[in-house]
Motif scaffolding. Structure first.
Motif, PDB file in Angstrom:
ATOM      1  N   LEU A  83      36.963  -5.518-116.093  1.00 30.90           N
ATOM      2  CA  LEU A  83      38.111  -5.486-115.641  1.00 30.90           C
ATOM      3  C   LEU A  83      38.328  -5.769-114.223  1.00 30.90           C
ATOM      4  O   LEU A  83      39.476  -6.265-113.828  1.00 30.90           O
ATOM      5  N   VAL A  84      37.057  -6.074-113.682  1.00 31.27           N
ATOM      6  CA  VAL A  84      37.143  -6.597-112.069  1.00 31.27           C
ATOM      7  C   VAL A  84      35.823  -6.861-111.695  1.00 31.27           C
ATOM      8  O   VAL A  84      34.741  -6.806-112.415  1.00 31.27           O
ATOM      9  N   GLN A  85      35.799  -8.221-110.995  1.00 25.83           N
ATOM     10  CA  GLN A  85      34.718  -8.771-110.524  1.00 25.83           C
ATOM     11  C   GLN A  85      34.547  -8.383-109.084  1.00 25.83           C
ATOM     12  O   GLN A  85      35.601  -8.731-108.180  1.00 25.83           O
ATOM     13  N   ARG A 100      33.564  -2.690-113.751  1.00 23.37           N
ATOM     14  CA  ARG A 100      32.941  -4.081-113.756  1.00 23.37           C
ATOM     15  C   ARG A 100      32.120  -4.257-114.976  1.00 23.37           C
ATOM     16  O   ARG A 100      32.196  -5.561-115.355  1.00 23.37           O
ATOM     17  N   SER A 130      40.336 -10.548-115.408  1.00 31.45           N
ATOM     18  CA  SER A 130      39.842  -9.231-114.503  1.00 31.45           C
ATOM     19  C   SER A 130      40.477  -9.950-113.024  1.00 31.45           C
ATOM     20  O   SER A 130      40.613 -10.784-112.853  1.00 31.45           O
TER      21      SER A 130
END
Ligand code: ADE
Length: 350
Positions: free
Chosen positions: A148-150, A144, A118
């Motif tokens: 996939l993303v923090q 989130r 991520s």
């Protein structure tokens, strides 16, 4: 018997004269008999070889991922991307990097990868709750949840070096407004920089470089970003000189704080991450992706209050639809944003 004898030499002569042909025939005959076995054997070797190559490649990629995870090496991350690119696509063009091609590359390559690494975004700002709801809902919220993303929000007041929690002060030389002090910003960003390596430390400011789709595409390839949002009159110039690697503006107007600008950048970047959007292709048709505004879109009913959906869109002729959309996109771009047609940084404008 005599006939047999007579015949025998003939047969042997024939046999000696056509020895090669006959033995070839035997071999071929035997080969044909064994052909399925031979084919299976050759296929078996081929399949084994393919599988072995695949395994080797997978092991290599897995090892690189481990290096990334364990050591956190920045360059290993880039290598993983390149190895993935070689594995899944052969027409990677680095020439238009940071615009459409690198974005297409990521969308085409990374969804096929068996590992999800991520992206990390840290937002450093005075009032984080201004943007919390934007980051918890919609595509960003889902990205989130899917890992996939923090996104981490850091309140500059938590890094204030005085007991009142003040993070700003009057400007040297006088004038209206307050300036964000060096101490809290250095304390927060230096703590983050000690934890991991960042691709960019971006300061959101009205006097920064204009944020575009091409920049969003490029940032979507990053591993980790810090977004610094100011308030008041901005941040002390020494922060920009020493910590910031890039300055972005989301438009020619002044906001009361950079938090909303940071949310805009996050939204534009995160929706490009593979897996963030349900329709994997739709981002490619966005306005600006190929230097043109998007064509008009319609849905049911075909006629609403006497207004009809263009017949071509209902014709089922995909080539005609493609031509119509391109024509509409060109017309819109010519009338609304002629500047895009002469720009080179957004990809290809026909
Ligand atoms: N902060 C204040 N105005 C801004 C703008 N237009 N873009 C980015 N950050 C800002």
């Amino acid at each position: 018997m005599p006939e047999k004898r007579k015949y025998a030499p003939k047969a042997s002569a024939a046999s000696s004269n056509s020895h090669i042909g006959q033995s070839t025939g035997v071999v071929i005959a035997k080969g044909i008999e064994n052909l399925p076995g031979l084919v299976r054997a050759v296929e078996g070797v081929g399949i084994w070889f393919d599988a072995a190559l695949d395994k080797l490649l997978e092991l290599f990629v897995a090892a690189l991922y481990l290096v990334v995870l364990e050591i956190g090496t920045h360059s290993a991350w880039k290598i993983v991307r390149i190895v993935d690119a070689c594995k899944y696509t052969s027409n990677f063009s680095a020439s238009r990097q940071c615009s459409r091609s690198s974005f297409v590359l990521r969308r085409r390559v990374l969804p096929s990868s068996s590992f999800v690494i991520s992206m990390r975004i840290d937002v450093v700002c005075p009032i984080p709750h201004v943007i919390t709801s934007c980051l918890e809902t919609g595509i960003v919220g889902r990205a989130r949840e899917r890992g996939l993303v923090q996104i981490a929000l850091h309140n500059l007041h938590d890094y204030a070096d005085n007991r009142f929690g003040h993070i700003d002060d009057e400007p040297y030389g006088g004038g209206a407004g307050m300036v964000i002090r060096c101490e809290p910003v250095f304390a927060c960003i230096e703590r983050l920089l000690a934890e991991r390596r960042y691709d960019e430390v971006i300061y959101l400011t009205a006097d920064g470089e204009q944020f575009t789709q091409a920049i969003a595409n490029k940032l979507s390839l990053a591993e980790s970003l810090i977004l610094l949002a100011g308030r008041y009159k901005g941040v002390d110039q020494r922060i920009r000189d020493a910590l910031v690697t890039r300055e972005l503006s989301i438009g020619d107007y002044v906001l009361s704080g950079g938090e909303l600008a940071a949310a805009v950048v996050i939204d534009a970047v995160v929706r490009l991450l593979p897996g963030a959007m349900s329709d994997a292709e739709s981002a490619l048709d966005d306005s600006f992706q190929d230097g043109l505004l998007a064509a008009p879109v319609y849905t049911r009913p075909a006629v609403f209050r006497g207004m009809e959906v263009p017949a071509v869109l209902r014709s089922g002729d995909h080539d005609a639809v493609r031509r119509w959309r391109l024509e509409q996109a060109l017309q819109r771009t010519r009338s609304r944003r002629p500047d895009l047609l002469s720009r080179t940084d957004t990809g290809k404008a026909p």
